[in-house]
Design an enzyme around this catalytic site. Structure first.
Site, PDB file in Angstrom:
ATOM      1  N   ARG A 585       1.153  -1.636   0.034  1.00 38.34           N
ATOM      2  CA  ARG A 585      -0.226  -0.178  -0.214  1.00 38.34           C
ATOM      3  C   ARG A 585       0.773   0.924   0.398  1.00 38.34           C
ATOM      4  O   ARG A 585       1.951   1.544   0.577  1.00 38.34           O
ATOM      5  CB  ARG A 585      -0.935   0.227   1.274  1.00 38.34           C
ATOM      6  N   SER A 646       8.059  -4.719   5.825  1.00 35.05           N
ATOM      7  CA  SER A 646       8.045  -5.950   7.370  1.00 35.05           C
ATOM      8  C   SER A 646       9.067  -7.308   6.822  1.00 35.05           C
ATOM      9  O   SER A 646       8.322  -8.393   6.518  1.00 35.05           O
ATOM     10  CB  SER A 646       6.393  -6.421   6.815  1.00 35.05           C
ATOM     11  N   ASP A 700       6.337  -3.554  10.216  1.00 33.34           N
ATOM     12  CA  ASP A 700       4.782  -3.433  10.276  1.00 33.34           C
ATOM     13  C   ASP A 700       5.000  -3.740  12.055  1.00 33.34           C
ATOM     14  O   ASP A 700       3.819  -3.187  12.415  1.00 33.34           O
ATOM     15  CB  ASP A 700       3.897  -4.204   9.341  1.00 33.34           C
TER      16      ASP A 700
HETATM   17  C1  0WK Z   1      -1.717  -5.425   7.609  1.00 33.17           C
HETATM   18  C2  0WK Z   1       0.029  -3.559   7.863  1.00 33.17           C
HETATM   19  C3  0WK Z   1       0.748  -3.854   7.332  1.00 33.17           C
HETATM   20  C4  0WK Z   1       1.303  -5.736   7.539  1.00 33.17           C
HETATM   21  C5  0WK Z   1      -0.259  -6.354   7.984  1.00 33.17           C
HETATM   22  C6  0WK Z   1       0.106  -7.844   8.003  1.00 33.17           C
HETATM   23  O1  0WK Z   1      -0.988  -2.633   7.649  1.00 33.17           O
HETATM   24  O2  0WK Z   1       1.969  -3.913   7.683  1.00 33.17           O
HETATM   25  O3  0WK Z   1       2.183  -6.103   6.857  1.00 33.17           O
HETATM   26  O4  0WK Z   1      -1.222  -6.489   7.785  1.00 33.17           O
HETATM   27  O5  0WK Z   1      -1.072  -8.885   7.508  1.00 33.17           O
HETATM   28  P1  0WK Z   1      -1.364  -9.701   6.133  1.00 33.17           P
HETATM   29  O6  0WK Z   1      -1.920  -8.524   5.054  1.00 33.17           O
HETATM   30  O7  0WK Z   1      -0.524 -10.065   6.032  1.00 33.17           O
HETATM   31  O8  0WK Z   1      -2.022 -10.516   6.964  1.00 33.17           O
HETATM   32  C1  BGC Z   2       8.777 -11.187   9.174  1.00 28.43           C
HETATM   33  C2  BGC Z   2       8.910  -9.398   9.965  1.00 28.43           C
HETATM   34  C3  BGC Z   2       7.958  -9.066  10.061  1.00 28.43           C
HETATM   35  C4  BGC Z   2       6.283 -10.230   9.916  1.00 28.43           C
HETATM   36  C5  BGC Z   2       4.158 -10.187   9.386  1.00 28.43           C
HETATM   37  C6  BGC Z   2       8.251 -11.986   8.861  1.00 28.43           C
HETATM   38  O1  BGC Z   2       8.028 -13.077   8.497  1.00 28.43           O
HETATM   39  O2  BGC Z   2       9.961 -11.793   8.630  1.00 28.43           O
HETATM   40  O3  BGC Z   2       9.964  -8.438   9.627  1.00 28.43           O
HETATM   41  O4  BGC Z   2       7.138  -8.215  11.264  1.00 28.43           O
HETATM   42  O5  BGC Z   2       6.363 -11.304   8.628  1.00 28.43           O
HETATM   43  O6  BGC Z   2       4.418  -9.410   8.974  1.00 28.43           O
END
Ligand code: 0WK
Ligand code: BGC
Ligand code: BGC
Length: 960
Positions: A585, A646, A700
């Protein structure tokens, strides 16, 4: 098998229908023929009616009036059929029905036999044949083998056992079992038992069944409301002679239906008329409200014995029925059964004979103690007396009746025998016709539920009334034909009283139980207990301390150079990037006194870019920024930018982060070991006319903590459970060896995804975890993450399903191509499948979309696999958070700590139970910490902007 041709019967004949096969004129016509010759004159003997004997014409009137009561017209039968059908459908809809209606009890038998069932089974039958129980040894030979005759033994149950404490009855049954088995030359290891228990029960599984109420002369205490399988298991245990596994409890009607001879069936209705009466049939599962099933069929035990809609039965109930009911063990209950069941027919005949004797019509107006005592005329007597109605030698017949009546101490007049036979015939005919009306209701229900005009159906019949009263079946068939003309019914007598059928169900139950055991064996390693979780917490705590000290640890404990959470004085416009989650994003974050306003756009990072070259990846990022700026009219503006990246980075400062290694499916080249802020700036540099001021790079978890900390200053922990998983928290600077300074705090990015990469989690890792790890692009890495996060849970489930399929537990052992496809089982399926609002049928729909051929048992097992995998993930995550908050509490030497945790990530947010399980585990492992979980609304982009804002504010202050 007996089949009645349609043209055989004319309507007006129905009412005349009576138990007189072989063309005897109907009883009523018979009555006229009794005439004066039939009746003897006798005065004043003890037990004889004092009133003068009626004259012959009066007595025939009296007999007619008596037997007329047992006449049930076709209209009445149709009314009974309709009312019973109404009450069946009401009960199926789960609408509370009057106590006395039919019960419609699901039996958990979902299919008629495949014929593949094999093995040796012990069958214990209790209740089908009144005061006796039967033990059978049944060998099923599957499709190939020939039919083996079951071995059986019958044991008479003493009346005091039928009316005594329940424990006594079950001990008696266990004793009979051992006695039977003692006599058997077979090997008696691992005995599998099917329990045929012929009473109304609420079943909650093939081997769990609670007795609703006793019927048929049984009245043991301490059993109603209890699980009869457990009572039997306890008794067998007390007996201690054999180890017997009770796999299934089956109603006798179900055993009868399932025992239907292969090749002639499948029978889809089981009808029993023995001491009691009842029927079962295969109903469409979607019509059974109590079951959340929309596919397949389920066998329903109708329990029509309790049908007594006074409206339609009232006119049919005779004074003798009321008298019988008043004297019965369960007055007011089982009224319909008391007009049909073999336990009662003898009694009805006795009451009629006693009545006629007392009115001087029979036995010269004399009764006998036997005639006046309840239960003196049994079903067999009635069978004999009725059966002799048309023997090869009528005289012999009458003589036999004579003898029987004399045994009852009665002086039998010339026509008494024939009159008695007519009484028997009347009672039995009514029973057969009423039974037919009930069966016709079941057939109409089958027509409705299968939306079939014409129904062709096989009905398995069982019970001594059928065996002993051959004409019972013919009256039943004829009446069914009249009441359900659109049903082509074939009646199949059950060969061994349903013993084989019970063994069939037991075989299915044994197979399901074996499947369940295999399922449990494979899921057991996912069920973590308190000690295991506390061990994870302790190991994580130890790894945290080592990581902070810079010692070897699977937790890198990376300083983030974020020293404070926002204090609300931040102001300005900031650009933020959010890379590493499900979506990339670009955000514009406006921080004002009135709060934070965010405008964002989601862009995709295709897999080939995420796994391509670093340059390509960062050029893609800059493309998106430029696109966003154009759309937001920000082109040419150089706003301070916060970069949520992240992945594990060793930060050297707020705007310097060396990527240690990629995770979560990213592997872009030439990035690991690089300062990603430089890589971004180089990409910006490659793009003409773009100016960006990269101020901060944050993880993140940090962005999430900051974002939530803006609303709640107690938020000092950031948690991500999404594609990946990780946590950060505010550590005392004095504990951070890598950063100078002893006062104040520093936010530490734990990178707990890598926890256990040193083998410290190996005790918990399962073979399925190993499969997933080996197939990942970073084997041996991110062990903790691969047991918790969204990128991997679906794969863990898929590997378990593959194993269970290979064991034949799931999908009938059929491995499908789809299920062997990586990532085909998305983690979001877990969230969908485990959502409480989703009925099993929807679970099945999700799985069918995956091309998996499944049964409802399969869907249930897949649900349990998902629950086990997600529960372990949530508990491990909770153990991690407990380690962090306990560390903060002890850091501050607090008795109690109140802290908030900012959380983000699709799995945490979308899974129906994940967040609750995490919180419950933290409460259990860190009881001295009051932890509030704050779901981040705006993601970590806002947090990155706030970190940037703080940095800008501090830089501003430093400049003045
Ligand atoms: C939303 C956050 C972002 C993070 C994500 C993790 O804005 O920084 O990496 O959540 O959740 P995912 O999209 O991997 O389920
Ligand atoms: C990364 C982290 C991150 C997490 C959640 C992991 O795979 O090593 O830096 O915070 O995923 O997104
Ligand atoms: C019981 C039924 C049983 C029937 C035939 C009735 O009294 O309630 O469960 O199927 O008798 O044995």
């Amino acid at each position: 098998m007996r089949h009645i041709e349609r043209e055989e019967l004319k309507p007006e004949e129905s009412d005349q229908l009576l138990l007189l096969p072989g063309g005897h004129p109907p009883l009523w016509n018979h009555m006229d023929s009794i005439g004066p010759v039939g009746l003897q004159q006798r005065e004043g003997a003890p037990g004889c009616s004092q009133e003068g004997l009626p004259c012959p014409s009066d007595s025939s009137e009296l007999v007619l009036e008596c037997l007329q009561q047992f006449k049930v017209t076709e209209t009445q039968l149709q009314q009974i059929q309709a009312s019973l059908l109404g009450s069946m459908e009401q009960a199926l809809r789960g609408q509370a029905t009057p106590a006395s209606a039919v019960r419609m009890l699901p039996t958990y038998v979902g299919s008629t036999p495949h014929g593949t069932e094999q093995g040796d089974f012990v069958v214990l039958e209790l209740g089908a044949t009144g005061a006796s129980l039967r033990v059978l040894w049944v060998t099923l030979m599957g499709t190939e083998g020939h039919r083996m005759e079951p071995q059986s033994q019958e044991f008479v149950i003493p009346p005091e056992v039928m009316l005594g404490p329940g424990q006594q009855l079950f001990d008696f049954a266990a004793h009979c079992l051992s006695e039977f088995l003692d006599a058997l030359p077979m090997d008696k290891q691992g005995l599998q038992l099917g329990f045929s228990f012929s009473f109304p029960c609420h079943q909650t599984g093939l081997d769990r069944s609670t007795l609703i109420s006793w019927t048929k002369g049984f009245r043991c205490s301490g059993v109603e409301g209890h699980d009869v399988v457990q009572l039997l298991r306890d008794a067998i245990e007390r007996q201690g002679a054999y180890s017997i596994d009770v796999f299934a409890v089956v109603n006798d009607t179900v055993g009868t239906m399932m025992g239907c001879e292969p090749g002639v069936g499948p029978c889809e209705v089981g009808l029993v008329v023995d001491t009691g009466t009842n029927a079962c049939y295969m109903e469409e599962a979607r019509h059974v409200a109590v079951l959340d099933e929309d596919r397949g069929r389920v066998c329903i035990s109708v329990e029509w014995g309790s049908f007594s809609d006074d409206g339609v039965l009232g006119p049919v109930l005779t004074t003798f029925d009321h008298a019988l009911d008043r004297e019965s063990l369960n007055p007011g209950a089982q009224r319909f059964e008391k007009m049909i069941g073999g336990l009662y027919l003898g009694e009805l005949v006795r009451l009629v004979l006693a009545h006629l004797a007392q009115r001087g019509v029979l036995f010269g107006g004399c009764t006998s103690p036997a005639l006046l005592s309840r239960g003196s005329i049994l079903l067999d007597h009635v069978a004999e007396m009725e059966d002799t109605l048309c023997p090869s030698s009528p005289l012999a017949g009458a003589a036999r009746v004579h003898a029987l009546l004399q045994d009852l101490g009665l002086s039998v007049g010339a026509s008494d025998a024939e009159l008695v036979q007519y009484v028997c015939a009347a009672v039995l005919t009514r029973a057969a016709r009423l039974c037919a009306a009930a069966l016709a209701a079941v057939l109409s229900r089958l027509q409705h539920s299968r939306e079939q005009q014409m129904l062709q159906i096989a009905v398995a019949t069982g019970g001594r009334v059928f065996e002993r009263h051959p004409s019972f079946l013919s009256v039943l068939q004829k009446t069914v034909m009249l009441l359900a003309p659109q049903c082509d019914v074939s009646f199949i007598p059950s060969v061994d009283g349903g013993g084989r059928g019970v063994a069939m169900v037991t075989a299915v139950a044994a197979r399901l139980a074996a499947h369940r055991r295999l399922l449990e064996e494979n899921l057991a390693p996912f069920r973590l207990n308190h000690n295991q979780l506390a061990a994870v917490q302790a190991q994580m705590r130890e790894a945290m301390v080592k990581g902070l000290r810079g010692e070897a640890s699977s937790l890198r404990m990376l300083p983030t150079y974020v020293r404070a959470t926002p204090d609300g004085t931040e102001r300005g416009d900031f650009l933020a990037l959010d890379l590493g989650g499900t979506n990339f994003r670009v955000l514009l974050v406006r921080v004002t006194a009135g709060g934070v306003k965010i405008t964002s756009q989601v862009y995709s990072i295709p897999e080939d870019v995420a796994q391509g070259s670093g340059q390509q990846l960062f050029d893609r990022i800059v493309d998106c920024i430029v696109d966003f700026q154009q759309k937001q009219g920000l082109s040419g503006q150089s706003l301070p930018l916060g970069f949520t990246f992240s992945f594990p980075c060793r930060q050297l400062g707020l705007d310097q982060g060396i990527l240690l290694n990629w995770t979560k499916g990213f592997s872009a080249s030439d990035c690991e070991g690089q300062d990603v802020v430089c890589l971004l700036r180089e990409a910006i540099g490659r793009r003409q006319a773009v100016e960006l001021n990269v101020v901060a790079i944050v993880n993140d978890t940090v962005g999430t903590m900051m974002s939530c900390g803006y609303e709640d200053p107690r938020c000092e922990v950031g948690l991500i459970v999404g594609t990946g998983t990780n946590a950060c928290y505010m550590e005392e600077l004095r504990n951070v060896a890598a950063v100078a300074g002893d006062s104040g705090h520093m936010c530490i990015n734990m990178e707990w995804g890598a926890f256990g990469d040193d083998g410290s989690l190996d005790l918990l890792r399962t073979c399925f975890d190993a499969n997933v790890d080996q197939a990942s692009i970073n084997p041996g890495k991110q062990s903790f993450e691969k047991m918790i996060s969204g990128m991997y849970l679906g794969e863990i489930v898929r590997h378990i399903l593959l194993r269970l399929t290979s064991l034949g537990v799931l999908f009938r052992g059929q491995q499908t191509q789809r299920l062997q496809t990586r990532d085909i089982f998305k983690t979001k399926f877990l969230s969908e499948i485990e959502s409480d609002s989703l009925a099993l049928r929807q679970v099945r729909a999700i799985l069918e979309d995956l091309g998996l051929p499944l049964t409802s048992d399969d869907a249930l097992m897949v649900l349990e696999v998902c629950q086990a995998v997600s529960q372990r993930a949530a508990q491990l995550c909770g153990a991690g958070v407990a380690a962090v908050v306990e560390k903060i509490r002890e850091n501050r030497g607090l008795e109690e700590l109140t802290v908030s945790v900012g959380v983000d990530g699709t799995l945490y947010k979308l899974h129906p139970h994940f967040s609750g399980l995490v919180a419950a585990t933290v409460r259990e492992l860190a009881p001295r910490c009051a932890v509030t979980f704050l779901q981040s609304e705006d993601g970590s982009g806002k947090g990155a902007a706030l970190v940037t804002a703080v940095a800008c504010r501090l830089a501003q202050m430093a400049r003045v």
